[in-house]
Design a protein around this motif. Structure first.
Motif: not given
Lengths: 102, 163
Positions: B56, B61, B129, B133, B136-137, B140, B143-144, B147, B151, B154-155
């Motif tokens: 990652v 990144v 997980m 969890f 939250p998994f 997430a 969220l991905l 996002a 992205a 926006l781009a």
């Protein structure tokens, strides 16, 4: 003998370097790099606590994975915002980003 | 021994990220820092996290950041990463925070566990997980997705349909 405080101090040092980069840089991409360094420092702390305090449970590892997920999402959105601002203002200098000032 | 080598690598390249004048060099040293952190994970017997870190951070990144530099370049690349006017006060804040946290770390007596971690960390992480969890998994995952869509929108740039 390498022990828990060694890893914690390494994490603290990396966090403070990242904080310095995030606060003192003028280029918005460099500020993002500083934030990534800070998130990595936090991950070192989480994994070190998990290894030395509760090695058979993997709560620290799971937290670190969530931090990595959020960091990846954050860097994608932040770069999209920076590229969009660059189109408008032809600058990545954070001192030019002053829409909210009056 | 390996710990000290990795620490020197991480701290040295992190300082290079912050102090170098050319932002492309900063991005390359950032990749070195990420590889060093992956080495620290292996030292802490977190092999899965080390692999995730390489995939990652080093793989995605850093490349995203280099793309960001490429798409927003302007002026001389050799002076592309200057400090702003809060350089001194930022150094002071970082130094004070470091000394404070270091005092707390060295002043605390940790109750360390002597249990031996299992050799394979992937299975226990997966069990944690998908049992404790799992909410939250899923969050997430959403969220991905959000996002990624955000992205892209926006781009691409938002155009109004009124004209």
């Amino acid at each position: 003998m390498i022990n828990l405080p060694h890893f914690l101090i390494l994490g603290t040092l990396l966090f403070c370097i990242g904080l310095y980069g995030a606060l003192a840089k003028r280029n918005a991409v460099a500020v993002l790099m500083g934030i990534e360094l800070m998130l990595n420092a936090v991950n070192i702390n989480l994994v070190a606590f998990s290894r030395y305090l509760k090695p058979t449970e993997f709560v620290g590892h799971v937290f670190a994975i969530f931090v990595i997920v959020v960091a990846a999402a954050e860097v994608a959105v932040a770069l999209a915002i920076i590229i969009n601002i660059y189109r408008d203002r032809l600058s990545t200098n954070i001192e030019d980003f002053d829409w909210l000032k009056w | 021994m390996i710990f000290w080598l990795l620490t020197a690598l991480i701290i040295g390249s992190a300082l290079a990220v912050v102090l170098l004048k050319n932002i492309v060099h900063s991005a390359l040293y950032l990749m070195v820092t990420f590889v060093g952190v992956a080495g620290i994970y292996i030292l802490l017997e977190a092999d899965f996290l080390a692999a995730v870190q390489i995939l990652v951070y080093v793989g995605a990144v850093s490349i995203l950041l280099v793309f960001g530099v490429m798409l927003t370049r302007r002026g001389d690349i050799r002076e592309s990463n200057p400090f702003n006017r809060y350089k001194g006060i930022a150094a002071l804040v970082a130094l004070v925070l470091f000394l404070l946290v270091e005092r707390f770390i060295l002043g605390t007596s940790w109750t360390l566990s002597n249990a031996v971690p299992p050799a394979d960390t992937v299975g226990p992480i997966a069990e944690a997980m998908l049992s404790d969890f799992v909410v939250p998994f899923e969050a997430a995952a959403i969220l991905l997705l959000v996002a990624m869509v955000g992205a892209i929108i926006l781009a691409r740039g938002v155009t109004s349909r009124h004209d």
